[in-house]
Design a protein around this motif. Sequence first.
Motif, PDB file in Angstrom:
ATOM      1  N   GLN A   5      -2.916   3.456  -3.176  1.00  0.00           N
ATOM      2  CA  GLN A   5      -2.749   2.462  -4.224  1.00  0.00           C
ATOM      3  C   GLN A   5      -2.285   1.142  -3.627  1.00  0.00           C
ATOM      4  O   GLN A   5      -1.485   1.122  -2.702  1.00  0.00           O
ATOM      5  N   TRP A  35       0.845  -1.198   0.000  1.00  0.00           N
ATOM      6  CA  TRP A  35       0.000   0.000   0.000  1.00  0.00           C
ATOM      7  C   TRP A  35       0.877   1.244   0.000  1.00  0.00           C
ATOM      8  O   TRP A  35       1.759   1.389   0.823  1.00  0.00           O
ATOM      9  N   GLY A  66      -1.900   7.680  -1.498  1.00  0.00           N
ATOM     10  CA  GLY A  66      -2.295   8.314  -2.746  1.00  0.00           C
ATOM     11  C   GLY A  66      -1.743   9.725  -2.835  1.00  0.00           C
ATOM     12  O   GLY A  66      -1.466  10.374  -1.830  1.00  0.00           O
ATOM     13  N   LYS A  67      -1.546  10.159  -4.048  1.00  0.00           N
ATOM     14  CA  LYS A  67      -1.130  11.555  -4.240  1.00  0.00           C
ATOM     15  C   LYS A  67      -2.267  12.447  -3.780  1.00  0.00           C
ATOM     16  O   LYS A  67      -3.381  11.999  -3.564  1.00  0.00           O
ATOM     17  N   GLU A  68      -1.994  13.696  -3.617  1.00  0.00           N
ATOM     18  CA  GLU A  68      -2.972  14.627  -3.069  1.00  0.00           C
ATOM     19  C   GLU A  68      -4.324  14.479  -3.755  1.00  0.00           C
ATOM     20  O   GLU A  68      -4.440  14.569  -4.972  1.00  0.00           O
ATOM     21  N   GLY A  69      -5.348  14.166  -2.954  1.00  0.00           N
ATOM     22  CA  GLY A  69      -6.699  14.028  -3.473  1.00  0.00           C
ATOM     23  C   GLY A  69      -7.005  12.668  -4.068  1.00  0.00           C
ATOM     24  O   GLY A  69      -8.105  12.448  -4.565  1.00  0.00           O
ATOM     25  N   GLN A  70      -6.050  11.735  -4.058  1.00  0.00           N
ATOM     26  CA  GLN A  70      -6.279  10.420  -4.646  1.00  0.00           C
ATOM     27  C   GLN A  70      -6.262   9.342  -3.561  1.00  0.00           C
ATOM     28  O   GLN A  70      -5.652   9.507  -2.508  1.00  0.00           O
ATOM     29  N   ALA A  71      -6.905   8.256  -3.845  1.00  0.00           N
ATOM     30  CA  ALA A  71      -6.960   7.131  -2.900  1.00  0.00           C
ATOM     31  C   ALA A  71      -5.609   6.408  -2.852  1.00  0.00           C
ATOM     32  O   ALA A  71      -4.841   6.456  -3.812  1.00  0.00           O
TER      33      ALA A  71
END
Length: 168
Positions: A28, A18, A21-26
Amino acid sequence: PNPYSGAGWKNRVTLEHWTPGKEGQAPQMAQRVVESNIMCTVGMDALVNLLSTSALAFTATNGFVQAGAIGTGSSGPASTDTALANSTASVHVSAASMNISDKGARTLEYQMTFDDALAYTVKEVGLFASNGVTGSCVARSTLAATDQVIKGTADTINISHQIIFTTA
């Protein structure tokens, strides 16, 4: 002569890597499954000893596996291994982290989570009969280059290590 084939077993290691996530992303997740590495002599001895008693309780103080570890060593596994080649992190494995329902299906499953704040490449996974994770290696798996996980400082790795009992 016995008409039944001899018993055997293999390892299956499932790694979930795990990354935040990049800013604003879930976050990975990438998953890898590695099968058929070595069961070590200590593990076979412990299994024979465990199965020869009527006390098959899997608890934190009386169980086949006490701890799990990951490492960066790349030497191939051998049945005489007693430790990982280069252990980087370890966790205690308790009854709560073992999937006890799998015992009836001839599969022992140990769940481990590694979320330390270190960065390294996971190249080996081991199960140990003691919390010291040295001198008591039950099972050791090395990961092929395509299965290795590069762990960042903010990453979490979930591992499901299964010992699968089969007949030849």
